[in-house]
Motif scaffolding. Sequence first.
Motif, PDB file in Angstrom:
ATOM      1  N   ARG A  30      -6.647  -4.168  -0.816  1.00  0.00           N
ATOM      2  CA  ARG A  30      -7.199  -5.017   0.249  1.00  0.00           C
ATOM      3  C   ARG A  30      -8.238  -5.975  -0.338  1.00  0.00           C
ATOM      4  O   ARG A  30      -8.218  -7.180  -0.072  1.00  0.00           O
ATOM      5  CB  ARG A  30      -7.833  -4.146   1.320  1.00  0.00           C
ATOM      6  CG  ARG A  30      -8.396  -4.906   2.518  1.00  0.00           C
ATOM      7  CD  ARG A  30      -9.328  -4.012   3.320  1.00  0.00           C
ATOM      8  NE  ARG A  30      -8.723  -2.738   3.634  1.00  0.00           N
ATOM      9  CZ  ARG A  30      -9.417  -1.610   3.774  1.00  0.00           C
ATOM     10  NH1 ARG A  30     -10.720  -1.602   3.619  1.00  0.00           N
ATOM     11  NH2 ARG A  30      -8.796  -0.490   4.071  1.00  0.00           N
ATOM     12  N   THR A  31      -9.133  -5.439  -1.168  1.00  0.00           N
ATOM     13  CA  THR A  31     -10.169  -6.262  -1.804  1.00  0.00           C
ATOM     14  C   THR A  31      -9.550  -7.283  -2.746  1.00  0.00           C
ATOM     15  O   THR A  31      -9.986  -8.439  -2.812  1.00  0.00           O
ATOM     16  CB  THR A  31     -11.155  -5.361  -2.567  1.00  0.00           C
ATOM     17  OG1 THR A  31     -11.706  -4.405  -1.659  1.00  0.00           O
ATOM     18  CG2 THR A  31     -12.273  -6.182  -3.188  1.00  0.00           C
ATOM     19  N   LYS A  56      -8.017 -10.257  -0.768  1.00  0.00           N
ATOM     20  CA  LYS A  56      -9.065 -11.141  -0.260  1.00  0.00           C
ATOM     21  C   LYS A  56      -9.691 -11.951  -1.387  1.00  0.00           C
ATOM     22  O   LYS A  56     -10.012 -13.134  -1.211  1.00  0.00           O
ATOM     23  CB  LYS A  56     -10.127 -10.309   0.454  1.00  0.00           C
ATOM     24  CG  LYS A  56      -9.666  -9.727   1.785  1.00  0.00           C
ATOM     25  CD  LYS A  56     -10.801  -8.962   2.457  1.00  0.00           C
ATOM     26  CE  LYS A  56     -10.400  -8.469   3.829  1.00  0.00           C
ATOM     27  NZ  LYS A  56     -11.497  -7.728   4.501  1.00  0.00           N
ATOM     28  N   VAL A  83       0.809  -1.223   0.000  1.00  0.00           N
ATOM     29  CA  VAL A  83       0.000   0.000   0.000  1.00  0.00           C
ATOM     30  C   VAL A  83       0.840   1.269   0.000  1.00  0.00           C
ATOM     31  O   VAL A  83       0.284   2.370  -0.001  1.00  0.00           O
ATOM     32  CB  VAL A  83      -0.982   0.022   1.205  1.00  0.00           C
ATOM     33  CG1 VAL A  83      -1.884  -1.197   1.178  1.00  0.00           C
ATOM     34  CG2 VAL A  83      -0.239   0.114   2.523  1.00  0.00           C
ATOM     35  N   HIS A 120      -8.007   0.562  -0.476  1.00  0.00           N
ATOM     36  CA  HIS A 120      -9.213  -0.275  -0.432  1.00  0.00           C
ATOM     37  C   HIS A 120      -9.179  -1.315  -1.541  1.00  0.00           C
ATOM     38  O   HIS A 120      -9.548  -2.482  -1.336  1.00  0.00           O
ATOM     39  CB  HIS A 120     -10.456   0.611  -0.561  1.00  0.00           C
ATOM     40  CG  HIS A 120     -11.732  -0.153  -0.611  1.00  0.00           C
ATOM     41  ND1 HIS A 120     -12.308  -0.716   0.504  1.00  0.00           N
ATOM     42  CD2 HIS A 120     -12.545  -0.476  -1.656  1.00  0.00           C
ATOM     43  CE1 HIS A 120     -13.420  -1.341   0.157  1.00  0.00           C
ATOM     44  NE2 HIS A 120     -13.591  -1.219  -1.146  1.00  0.00           N
ATOM     45  N   GLU A 145      -4.192  -1.839   8.626  1.00  0.00           N
ATOM     46  CA  GLU A 145      -4.497  -2.470   7.350  1.00  0.00           C
ATOM     47  C   GLU A 145      -4.432  -3.990   7.468  1.00  0.00           C
ATOM     48  O   GLU A 145      -5.272  -4.713   6.932  1.00  0.00           O
ATOM     49  CB  GLU A 145      -3.536  -1.969   6.276  1.00  0.00           C
ATOM     50  CG  GLU A 145      -3.952  -2.295   4.864  1.00  0.00           C
ATOM     51  CD  GLU A 145      -5.344  -1.796   4.531  1.00  0.00           C
ATOM     52  OE1 GLU A 145      -6.075  -2.529   3.832  1.00  0.00           O
ATOM     53  OE2 GLU A 145      -5.728  -0.699   4.979  1.00  0.00           O
ATOM     54  N   THR A 187      -7.224  -7.064   6.718  1.00  0.00           N
ATOM     55  CA  THR A 187      -6.932  -7.888   5.546  1.00  0.00           C
ATOM     56  C   THR A 187      -6.564  -9.328   5.878  1.00  0.00           C
ATOM     57  O   THR A 187      -7.051 -10.258   5.239  1.00  0.00           O
ATOM     58  CB  THR A 187      -5.773  -7.256   4.740  1.00  0.00           C
ATOM     59  OG1 THR A 187      -6.088  -5.893   4.442  1.00  0.00           O
ATOM     60  CG2 THR A 187      -5.529  -8.012   3.441  1.00  0.00           C
TER      61      THR A 187
END
Length: 332
Positions: free
Chosen positions: A183-184, A187, A171, A180, A205, A209
Amino acid sequence: MPLRWRRAPPRSSVACMIELEGLTKRYGEKLAVNNLTFAVRPGIVTGFLGPNGAGKSTTMRMILGLDRPTAGDVRIDGKHYDRLKDPLTYIGALLEAKAWHPGRSAYNHLLCLAQSNGIPASRVREVLETVGLSGVARKKTKGFSMGMGQRLGIAAALLGDPRIVMFDEPVNGLDPEGIHWIRTLMKSLAAQGRTVFVSSHLMSEMALTADHLVVIGQGRLLADTSMADFIAQNSRSYVRIRTPQRERLLDVLQGAGITVVETGGGMLEVDGGKPERIGELAAQHQIVLHELSPQQASLEEAFMRLTAESVEYHAHADAPARQWGDGWQKGS
């Protein structure tokens, strides 16, 4: 600059792991990594934490064959990195965001990687769109900001549609939208059954996560456990209470064998107490409660507690800043 991710099925139904056994690295007298043994498993995001100088970057470099271990072994899908056929389809990594020639465009940088690894040129356009760099694909990278450089590094890691992704501080330089998105993305990759291994100093973060944590300090393994268990084992949990009938509640709780601590400001704390039990006792004795809330330390607090004795570089808040400045002015 919008960031997109097209969800794709895993390349293979066979899960890939990273496995370390007794991994050790010395630089002269310095023991950077000390007998590390752990596995990074598919289907979850594994966070890799440790203070500065703990050996995280050295460990990641050894996984990729960039540094040779002094002792021990590390394997990807059961093989050493240099024995992998088409390695970018097995593992994609972001270690240094600016690992490119500044005179090349983003497109040509990725195209060189694709051609040298037998990856179709069409994949270059896909990953550029994924990370939001399509609009600057033909621009030379020497003019890229730090955030754009991070996106290009992530694009390179995704180029081979790998079974494993490994990110070191992904990041850095990203704006809130970019944070964001990454992170998405991580996942989503884990949900597809891929192995996701990420190192970061941003505890907030990591708390959002990671599912699992590997924590090292001074090169040694300190923890290899789930996020929930790590926080529970390395933090204090308690119940915080506020009431206008403090004396009555103290008598009731102490009569029930519950130890209460007065913390000032009208607050009461019960270590390891169950809020349901406390609420029931208050209701039975018609005691008004303004607050009854379970409290648990954050990941950052748990991390600081575990690694306190492993921090190599300590800063002191009460250091004589004026003398420091004066010293520099005097040329010392």
